[in-house]
Design a protein around this motif. Sequence first.
Motif, PDB file in Angstrom:
ATOM      1  N   GLU A 167      10.403   3.627  -5.411  1.00  0.00           N
ATOM      2  CA  GLU A 167       9.552   3.025  -4.384  1.00  0.00           C
ATOM      3  C   GLU A 167       9.302   1.549  -4.664  1.00  0.00           C
ATOM      4  OE1 GLU A 167       7.100   6.996  -2.951  1.00  0.00           O
ATOM      5  OE2 GLU A 167       6.128   5.595  -4.342  1.00  0.00           O
ATOM      6  N   ASN A 197       0.826  -1.200   0.000  1.00  0.00           N
ATOM      7  CA  ASN A 197       0.000   0.000   0.000  1.00  0.00           C
ATOM      8  C   ASN A 197       0.862   1.252   0.000  1.00  0.00           C
ATOM      9  OD1 ASN A 197      -2.650   1.209   0.114  1.00  0.00           O
ATOM     10  ND2 ASN A 197      -2.097   1.862   2.173  1.00  0.00           N
ATOM     11  N   ASP A 198       1.963   1.230   0.726  1.00  0.00           N
ATOM     12  CA  ASP A 198       2.818   2.411   0.838  1.00  0.00           C
ATOM     13  C   ASP A 198       3.735   2.592  -0.366  1.00  0.00           C
ATOM     14  OD1 ASP A 198       1.710   2.925   3.308  1.00  0.00           O
ATOM     15  OD2 ASP A 198       3.354   1.996   4.419  1.00  0.00           O
TER      16      ASP A 198
END
Length: 135
Positions: A13, A2-3
Amino acid sequence: MNDLVGIIRKEAEMEQALGRLAEFRGRIAKMTVEGHRQFNPGWHLALDLRNMLTVSECVAGAALLRQESRGGHTRDDFPVMNAEWRKKLLVCALDSDGSVNVTEEQQIPMRADLLELFEVDELSKYLTEEELPST
């Protein structure tokens, strides 16, 4: 996930997510559950965790390779659709050691008779100008 592999995705990321998932894989190998499997949510979560990790590695690995934005996949560093990606499938498979391997395969183009079933406005959300049927 989710992050680091959320709605808007970025290369750095996703690479960080894959690194953290690799750490989890090492931890899961040492995981144990106490008690019986009956009425034990921890037991069932432990079984599910390996599958959730595999799926997460597939999603993050494929999203990192796919350098475009289309549908539910949005790359902040590649904000537009790329017609070349319409010709590719990203396939996840487990190697003999249990690691996830993502490979590119050729996508079979959609037949013209099937394309005709869709409104051009709807197709334009998923196809580039070059890919849209001339109607």
